[in-house]
Design a protein around this motif. Structure first.
Motif, mmCIF file in Angstrom:
data_model
loop_
_atom_site.group_PDB
_atom_site.id
_atom_site.type_symbol
_atom_site.label_atom_id
_atom_site.label_comp_id
_atom_site.label_asym_id
_atom_site.label_seq_id
_atom_site.Cartn_x
_atom_site.Cartn_y
_atom_site.Cartn_z
ATOM 1 N N GLY A 60 -38.557 5.746 0.009
ATOM 2 C CA GLY A 60 -37.601 4.632 -0.017
ATOM 3 C C GLY A 60 -36.921 4.434 1.323
ATOM 4 O O GLY A 60 -37.128 5.171 2.274
ATOM 5 N N ARG A 61 -36.108 3.373 1.392
ATOM 6 C CA ARG A 61 -35.286 3.176 2.594
ATOM 7 C C ARG A 61 -33.922 2.638 2.165
ATOM 8 O O ARG A 61 -33.790 2.066 1.070
ATOM 9 N N VAL A 62 -32.943 2.811 3.026
ATOM 10 C CA VAL A 62 -31.600 2.346 2.705
ATOM 11 C C VAL A 62 -31.484 0.880 3.087
ATOM 12 O O VAL A 62 -31.727 0.502 4.230
ATOM 13 N N LEU A 63 -31.127 0.017 2.105
ATOM 14 C CA LEU A 63 -31.045 -1.423 2.348
ATOM 15 C C LEU A 63 -29.684 -1.850 2.883
ATOM 16 O O LEU A 63 -29.586 -2.762 3.685
ATOM 17 N N ARG A 64 -28.630 -1.191 2.368
ATOM 18 C CA ARG A 64 -27.295 -1.595 2.791
ATOM 19 C C ARG A 64 -26.315 -0.451 2.548
ATOM 20 O O ARG A 64 -26.538 0.385 1.667
ATOM 21 N N VAL A 65 -25.250 -0.453 3.321
ATOM 22 C CA VAL A 65 -24.222 0.580 3.181
ATOM 23 C C VAL A 65 -22.909 -0.100 2.794
ATOM 24 O O VAL A 65 -22.507 -1.085 3.421
ATOM 25 N N LEU A 102 -26.524 3.325 12.452
ATOM 26 C CA LEU A 102 -27.519 3.450 11.379
ATOM 27 C C LEU A 102 -28.599 2.381 11.441
ATOM 28 O O LEU A 102 -29.660 2.530 10.848
ATOM 29 N N ASP A 103 -28.272 1.269 12.108
ATOM 30 C CA ASP A 103 -29.180 0.129 12.141
ATOM 31 C C ASP A 103 -29.468 -0.389 10.723
ATOM 32 O O ASP A 103 -30.608 -0.715 10.380
ATOM 33 N N ILE A 104 -28.422 -0.416 9.901
ATOM 34 C CA ILE A 104 -28.524 -0.894 8.516
ATOM 35 C C ILE A 104 -27.297 -1.799 8.285
ATOM 36 O O ILE A 104 -26.206 -1.461 8.733
ATOM 37 N N PRO A 105 -27.481 -2.956 7.597
ATOM 38 C CA PRO A 105 -26.307 -3.802 7.328
ATOM 39 C C PRO A 105 -25.253 -3.038 6.517
ATOM 40 O O PRO A 105 -25.581 -2.250 5.646
#
Ligand SMILES: [Zn+2]
Length: 319
Positions: A60-65, A102-105
């Motif tokens: 999986g990957r992290v979509l948003r924090v 993190l380079d994640i929204p």
């Protein structure tokens, strides 16, 4: 992913959840002191690295924090305006900071707003369109959910009901003003008042020692409610004040907002029916029937998990 930062910065949690909001992993790293900003950020870095370890993410990957912060937050820009119980956070651009690392929204909001959204989606407020949430913790936070969305107001300060003026010339609040609800009905105010008044009441002092195993400073708001129910007069006086002034605040909000449900969370809400039943009666006495006859006052279902589930819920909005 959800991140929780408490109002003193000393309690952080990080949680990884699936798209249905089920929490898969969670780490807590409470500190015994109020840390500086750098210490908190370093700790968060370590916790995030642990939760986002490839082995844990599997494919999986992290979509948003989502981040739930125990202070004033400019949710539009993801900036922490201030934490009332810690220094060094004024105007800290937490959203930019995390997105860069993190380079994640990332989405940042106040913890009461986050907890309210979680109660609306997964807890006591399911199916309700107009929800008032009151977090009675160390401080008092509040939030309004309208048609499934957080009502932020013009400058993201809507719902700061801890700072409603309820008692002229009342005790000093964390914001520096006097007579605000938080200074009377927060968990910290209840415990402090109990310890302060017990000095002149030996039987109350003995009761506190008994229920706290001789660590009076650890007396909780829930214990004060139980001592009041068991007949302690000092505790009864404190609980009466909480009912009076929380009742006034809620009655005023009910007339303004006309909620279908009022959800109480935080440590003080652990008193359960000892808090809820008298409040319901007070609302009936103080409000126009059209405003109060259908409003329910309930304890939150998510308990101490409300803030971290709230952070996850923030991240899952519109996904
Ligand atoms: Zn205040």
């Amino acid at each position: 992913m959800g991140i929780e930062i408490s109002g003193s910065g000393s309690r952080q949690s990080v949680a990884l959840a699936d798209l249905n909001g089920n929490i898969l992993q969670r780490i807590r790293r409470p500190l015994e002191y109020v840390p500086d900003t750098q210490t908190v950020l370093q700790l968060l870095d370590d916790m995030l690295a642990e939760v986002m370890h490839p082995q844990r993410l599997q494919d999986g990957r992290v979509l948003r924090v989502g981040v739930a912060v125990g202070g004033l937050v400019d949710a539009t820009h993801g900036v922490v305006r201030t934490l009332h119980h810690a220094h060094g956070w004024d105007n800290f651009p937490l959203q930019d900071y995390l997105e860069e690392r993190l380079d994640i929204p990332c989405i940042v909001d106040n913890n009461a707003n986050a907890a309210a959204l979680a109660e609306a989606q997964y807890g006591a407020g399911m199916g309700e369109r107009f929800i008032l949430y009151v977090g009675l913790g160390r401080g008092i936070g509040g939030a309004m959910i309208v048609n499934g969305k957080i009502y932020h107001g013009a400058t993201c300060s809507a719902g700061e009901i801890g700072h409603l003026l309820v008692k002229e010339h009342g005790p000093k609040c964390s914001c520096g003003n006097f007579g605000h609800l938080e200074a009377i009905a927060s968990a910290q105010a209840i415990s402090r008042t109990m310890i302060g008044l017990s000095v002149e009441h030996p039987e109350t002092e003995a009761a506190i020692r008994r229920v706290t195993e001789a660590r009076a400073e650890r007396i909780t708001a829930e214990q004060v409610f139980r001592l009041a129910a068991a007949g302690d007069q000092v505790a009864q006086q404190i609980v009466e004040e909480v009912h009076t002034y929380l009742g006034i605040a809620l009655a005023n909000i009910v007339h303004l907002m006309n909620p279908g449900i009022i959800i109480l969370g935080g440590q003080v809400a652990q008193a359960g029916e000892l808090l809820l039943t008298p409040l319901q009666a007070r609302l009936r006495d103080l409000c126009l029937p059209v405003a109060s006859e259908n409003v329910r006052i309930v304890q939150g279902k998510l308990g101490t998990e409300a803030n971290i589930v709230g952070a996850v819920t923030l991240a899952l909005q519109d996904i």
